[in-house]
Design a protein around this motif. Structure first.
Motif, PDB file in Angstrom:
ATOM      1  N   SER A 149       0.836  -1.203   0.000  1.00  0.00           N
ATOM      2  CA  SER A 149       0.000   0.000   0.000  1.00  0.00           C
ATOM      3  C   SER A 149       0.870   1.252   0.000  1.00  0.00           C
ATOM      4  CB  SER A 149      -0.988  -0.021   1.163  1.00  0.00           C
ATOM      5  OG  SER A 149      -0.308   0.214   2.364  1.00  0.00           O
ATOM      6  N   LEU A 150       2.034   1.178   0.644  1.00  0.00           N
ATOM      7  CA  LEU A 150       2.927   2.338   0.649  1.00  0.00           C
ATOM      8  C   LEU A 150       3.492   2.622  -0.742  1.00  0.00           C
ATOM      9  CD1 LEU A 150       4.957   1.886   3.959  1.00  0.00           C
ATOM     10  CD2 LEU A 150       3.201   3.588   3.462  1.00  0.00           C
ATOM     11  N   SER A 151       3.893   1.574  -1.463  1.00  0.00           N
ATOM     12  CA  SER A 151       4.449   1.858  -2.796  1.00  0.00           C
ATOM     13  C   SER A 151       3.337   2.310  -3.733  1.00  0.00           C
ATOM     14  CB  SER A 151       5.239   0.671  -3.353  1.00  0.00           C
ATOM     15  OG  SER A 151       4.402  -0.410  -3.617  1.00  0.00           O
ATOM     16  N   GLY A 152       2.111   1.842  -3.502  1.00  0.00           N
ATOM     17  CA  GLY A 152       0.964   2.341  -4.264  1.00  0.00           C
ATOM     18  C   GLY A 152       0.748   3.825  -4.014  1.00  0.00           C
ATOM     19  N   LEU A 153       0.862   4.211  -2.744  1.00  0.00           N
ATOM     20  CA  LEU A 153       0.689   5.618  -2.374  1.00  0.00           C
ATOM     21  C   LEU A 153       1.811   6.474  -2.990  1.00  0.00           C
ATOM     22  CD1 LEU A 153      -1.196   7.391  -0.753  1.00  0.00           C
ATOM     23  CD2 LEU A 153       0.145   6.916   1.306  1.00  0.00           C
TER      24      LEU A 153
END
Ligand code: CLR
Length: 264
Positions: free
Chosen positions: A231-235
């Motif tokens: 989810s962090l790399s998506g953000l």
């Protein structure tokens, strides 16, 4: 000897065959991942420990905060790319990685390198005062204010806290980062089953290390952290798209080529 090990991980159809399971082989796999990690980790733990007292002062923080949005983005993109370069070097020495097609190597790095940087960030993080080693000194979240993506920064700092809470050893971090990178669920892979074979050997290596350390219960927590990483790399990608739309010229002419190649 190294070549033999790499070869065996790639040519075996069944990763759970006797060959891969032999203790010597798995020790060799772990040893080469740990060595590669050590050689690309930029700073030793003791060195970072010794630097902890170096904090940005009020004026320096002020200087970061008064940078324009695109100036600060460019600055961070350069630092980030620097860190990614070490991750690429690390990847190249994970047994099996180099035997993947160039396309698949790039696909894994595109989605995984930012995640590995965030795993590595936990070593560069001081939980006592929530600061990260950035640009020569330790910086709190307020230093990144002019990026205008407070939600990403908050999430990244929270993640660093939750990684530090696991108190992983250097060897555990090494195997975990390799597993974050070699993931057969990533999009755009040509030869998924080959990636899966390498993934299983790394997974087996991590289990081996955790078993030896009597910390098998960590495996479950590490899989939870992997979901957060996603989810962090998506953000990060979402913020980057926002930035590219608003500042196309900075993104186009001032971002490091590797940053553009991997993320933009
Ligand atoms: C991670 C571990 C590396 C050294 C290193 C270099 C740059 C740091 C990075 C670490 C952690 C994350 C970091 C980054 C520079 C900017 C970035 C602090 C310590 C923050 C999260 C801002 C991201 C901004 C993007 C949206 C451009 O071995």
């Amino acid at each position: 000897h190294d070549l033999m090990a790499i070869h065996s991980y790639n040519t075996l159809e069944d990763p759970y065959s006797l060959y891969t399971h032999s203790l010597r082989n798995i020790d060799e796999l772990c040893a080469s991942i740990v060595r590669s990690y050590r050689e690309t980790s930029q700073y030793r733990v003791e060195e970072l420990q010794a630097l902890r007292w170096k904090l940005f002062c009020r004026d320096e923080i002020q200087a970061f905060q008064s940078k324009s949005v695109d100036e600060m983005w460019q600055h961070c993109a350069i630092r980030l790319t620097d860190a990614v370069q070490y991750v690429v070097e690390f990847a190249k020495h994970i047994p099996g990685f180099r035997m993947l097609s160039q396309n698949d190597q790039i696909a894994l790095l595109k989605t995984g390198s930012m995640e590995v940087v965030l795993v590595r960030m936990s070593r560069f993080f001081n939980t006592e005062n929530s600061t990260v080693f950035f640009d020569g000194k330790f910086a709190g979240a307020e230093v990144f204010k002019s990026l205008a993506c407070a939600d990403l920064i908050t999430a990244v700092f929270d993640f660093a806290h939750s990684m530090c809470a696991l108190k992983l050893t250097e060897q555990q971090i090494a195997l975990f980062s390799a597993l974050v990178l070699i993931n057969s669920d990533r999009p755009c892979l040509e030869d998924r089953s080959r990636v899966q074979r390498v993934q299983r050997s790394v997974e087996y290596g991590l289990r081996h290390i955790l078993h030896r350390d009597n910390q098998e219960s960590l495996m479950h927590k590490l899989y939870q952290r992997m979901a957060v990483l996603r989810s962090l790399s998506g953000l990060h990608m979402e913020k980057l798209r926002w930035f590219c739309q608003r500042y196309p010229l900075t993104a186009y002419s001032l971002f490091p080529p590797l940053y553009k190649e991997l993320f933009a």
